[in-house]
Design a protein around this motif. Structure first.
Motif, PDB file in Angstrom:
ATOM      1  N   TYR A 239      -4.363 -10.008 -31.096  1.00 48.98           N
ATOM      2  CA  TYR A 239      -4.466 -11.187 -32.336  1.00 48.98           C
ATOM      3  C   TYR A 239      -5.098 -10.468 -33.105  1.00 48.98           C
ATOM      4  O   TYR A 239      -4.806 -10.976 -34.373  1.00 48.98           O
ATOM      5  N   SER A 240      -6.287  -9.643 -33.312  1.00 46.48           N
ATOM      6  CA  SER A 240      -7.106  -8.886 -34.189  1.00 46.48           C
ATOM      7  C   SER A 240      -6.027  -8.042 -35.362  1.00 46.48           C
ATOM      8  O   SER A 240      -5.731  -8.196 -36.099  1.00 46.48           O
TER       9      SER A 240
ATOM     10  N   LEU B  72      -4.120 -10.566 -37.273  1.00 46.70           N
ATOM     11  CA  LEU B  72      -4.540 -11.393 -38.172  1.00 46.70           C
ATOM     12  C   LEU B  72      -4.808 -10.344 -38.439  1.00 46.70           C
ATOM     13  O   LEU B  72      -5.280 -11.032 -40.027  1.00 46.70           O
ATOM     14  N   GLU B  73      -5.676  -9.833 -39.086  1.00 47.45           N
ATOM     15  CA  GLU B  73      -5.933  -8.750 -39.581  1.00 47.45           C
ATOM     16  C   GLU B  73      -5.833  -7.158 -40.552  1.00 47.45           C
ATOM     17  O   GLU B  73      -5.820  -7.419 -41.249  1.00 47.45           O
TER      18      GLU B  73
ATOM     19  N   VAL C  85      -0.027 -17.722 -37.792  1.00 55.49           N
ATOM     20  CA  VAL C  85      -1.617 -17.602 -38.047  1.00 55.49           C
ATOM     21  C   VAL C  85      -2.224 -18.650 -37.526  1.00 55.49           C
ATOM     22  O   VAL C  85      -3.323 -18.093 -36.657  1.00 55.49           O
TER      23      VAL C  85
ATOM     24  N   CYS D  37      -2.592 -17.924 -33.628  1.00 57.39           N
ATOM     25  CA  CYS D  37      -2.957 -17.305 -33.108  1.00 57.39           C
ATOM     26  C   CYS D  37      -4.565 -17.241 -33.553  1.00 57.39           C
ATOM     27  O   CYS D  37      -5.662 -16.498 -32.414  1.00 57.39           O
ATOM     28  N   THR D  38      -5.146 -17.957 -34.296  1.00 57.31           N
ATOM     29  CA  THR D  38      -6.717 -17.876 -34.417  1.00 57.31           C
ATOM     30  C   THR D  38      -7.207 -19.223 -34.174  1.00 57.31           C
ATOM     31  O   THR D  38      -8.084 -19.070 -33.326  1.00 57.31           O
TER      32      THR D  38
END
Ligand SMILES: C[S@@+](CC[C@H](N)C(=O)[O-])C[C@H]1O[C@@H](n2cnc3c(N)ncnc32)[C@H](O)[C@@H]1O
Length: 499
Positions: free
Chosen positions: A425-426, A429-430, A456, A459-460
């Protein structure tokens, strides 16, 4: 008294039944028009002005326009819908919705849509020949309704449902309208990606089966220009986002015009159902509404991923008490007991890897049992069956199973799975999406922006649940380890004393 049903039974979009296949056959659809706009409470896909990789559906409406919704309201009133305490309006959450015209009390019954205004598998076909062919082939409810909707839509004004169909979105919002590349790119970290891929393939499979078994044999009744994958994607999109299961009508599935203008709120606990006393489809409010406020129902206790999958929106972070994330657990390939464990799992209908829902409040006994099985060594082999049965939810005890000697290793295993999932996920997302293809088309760029926003948001919210589990697991492990350390210190103290 109203027989308002509970959760899953009457929610919009009942779980896709173990694919509604035609008898004796196996098996059982993404590009679009969508502008981006974040509503205050949730994010949802909205149609884009025509252009872009658009759908070719010639019926339905652009959802921004209220004209067809007002026509629907007039037609319903003329056709027997009693006067309502709500009105169709443009709303902040869900584009169009039903808004209270006067204050509404808690527990009040609303709607009263008569069965004559409801579409079910028993509804009469305007094209009687098409209806006869479908029924004589014993087509199950979902494919039957999908075909019925296309048939009625194609007949325009000759269908009694033409005004209703004109008020349906030309492009229903759901992951059915995401391309495979978009699913792969934006939902790479989420298990919803696989669910969406399966759903697209199920819808394609149903259409292919119908074409092979029925449409190709009756080409004048079911011409390919009308009954094709594109129109099936539309009709299934409508069914997924608007169909209701009426438990007081023996679980009959139905499209309920007017009622299907109600939007979902995860904190609301009221569902649509047939009310035998008033002989209409009703719901009872679970709160007070002031005049001008949007009235909501619940589509069921669904996670954000399930809401995105079927309805194309993600509630605002932290507002869905039913949210969960699927965590994938699997046996270690180099496990000496790999085959025995696979057999035990298979016996109880499970596989490796296997997904389990993780909620903000924790994880299930089933997931813990599966993890016990993964970490247990050969000297526990007589317990494999019990563990697999519990993982499949077949254990009689409400407490599940408990192996204190495996606790630490099991929690560490679940923590490792959470951390591996968090890192995916990170990364999404990042890390941004370096693979985002560049497009000069503004509408297409807007559409991609919207899909990315939805991804987003999803996923967040899923990563948030994993972070919470990670925190709980680390604390539990720390407590176990510090407890062991204390016990060891006391033991060493005693040893010194006796020396
Ligand atoms: C049963 S219909 C409700 C009526 C719909 N708003 C319309 O204009 O036709 C379900 C669709 O409404 C929208 N919707 C429902 N609840 C929502 C919410 N809480 N946030 C955003 N969109 C929502 C989604 O597009 C969903 O697919």
């Amino acid at each position: 008294m109203a027989e308002v049903s509970s959760a899953f039974c009457t929610s919009f979009l009942p779980k896709f039944p173990k694919l509604p296949v035609l008898p004796n056959i196996h098996g059982f659809a993404a590009s679009s028009r969508a502008s981006h706009r974040l509503t205050r409470c949730s994010i949802s896909a909205e149609p884009m002005p025509s252009g872009t990789s658009s759908s070719t559906i010639p019926w339905g409406c652009e959802i921004e326009s209220l004209e067809s919704a007002f026509a629907l309201q007039r037609w319903l009133s003329e056709s027997g819908l009693p006067p309502q305490k709500m009105d169709i309006r443009r709303v902040d959450v869900g584009e169009r919705g039903l808004v209270a015209l006067k204050s509404i009390r808690k527990g009040e019954k609303l709607l009263f849509v008569p069965p004559s205004l409801v579409i079910t598998a028993d509804s009469e076909w305007t094209n009687t020949e098409a209806g006869y062919v479908m029924r004589s082939n014993s087509v199950p409810d979902w494919p039957l309704l999908a075909t019925y909707l296309i048939s009625e839509a194609s007949l325009r004004d000759s269908s009694r449902w033409s005004i209703y169909i004109s008020a349906l979105p030309r492009q229903p919002y759901s992951l059915l309208y995401w391309t495979r590349a978009e699913l792969d790119m934006y939902l790479v970290a989420s298990q919803i990606r696989m669910r969406a891929i399966e759903r697209v393939s199920d819808v394609t499979g149903v259409y292919t089966d119908l074409r092979a078994r029925i449409f190709s044999k009756h080409p004048t009744v079911f011409p390919e220009e009308v009954f094709n994958l594109e129109t099936f994607k539309w009709s299934f999109g409508i069914l997924f986002s608007r169909l209701v299961r009426l438990s007081a009508m023996d679980g009959k599935v139905a499209l309920v015009p007017w009622a299907d203008m109600l939007n979902h709120n995860s904190e609301v606990e009221t569902f649509l159902d047939y009310d035998k006393s008033s002989r209409g489809i009703v719901f009872s409010t679970d709160r007070v509404y002031q005049s001008g406020e949007q009235v909501f129902i619940s589509y069921g206790k669904k996670s954000n991923g399930e809401l995105l999958l079927s309805y194309g929106f993600v509630p605002k972070e932290g507002t869905n008490p039913n949210d969960s994330v699927e965590l994938s657990l699997s046996l270690e390939k180099n496990d000496k007991c790999y085959n025995e464990k696979v057999d035990a799992l298979r016996k109880h209908g499970l596989s490796t890897p296997q997904q389990f829902p993780l909620q903000i409040t924790g994880w299930s006994l089933e997931m813990m049992a599966y993890a016990y099985l993964v970490v247990s060594s050969s000297d526990m082999r007589q317990r494999f069956d019990e563990m697999a049965a519990c993982a499949a939810g077949k254990t009689k005890s409400r407490m599940g199973i408990n192996y204190p000697e495996l606790e630490e290793q099991t929690l560490q295993f679940i923590l490792d799975c959470c951390e591996s999932s968090i890192s995916k996920y990170s990364k999404f997302l990042e890390g941004g999406s370096p693979l985002d293809p560049i497009t000069a088309n503004v509408q297409e760029a807007n559409r991609r922006l919207l899909l990315k926003q939805l991804a987003v948001a999803l996923c967040t919210s899923e990563r948030r649940i994993l972070f919470r589990a990670q925190y709980i697991l680390r604390r539990r492990l720390r407590d176990i380890r510090s407890g062991e350390l204390r016990a060891l210190t006391i033991f060493n103290g005693f040893r010194k004393l006796f020396k």
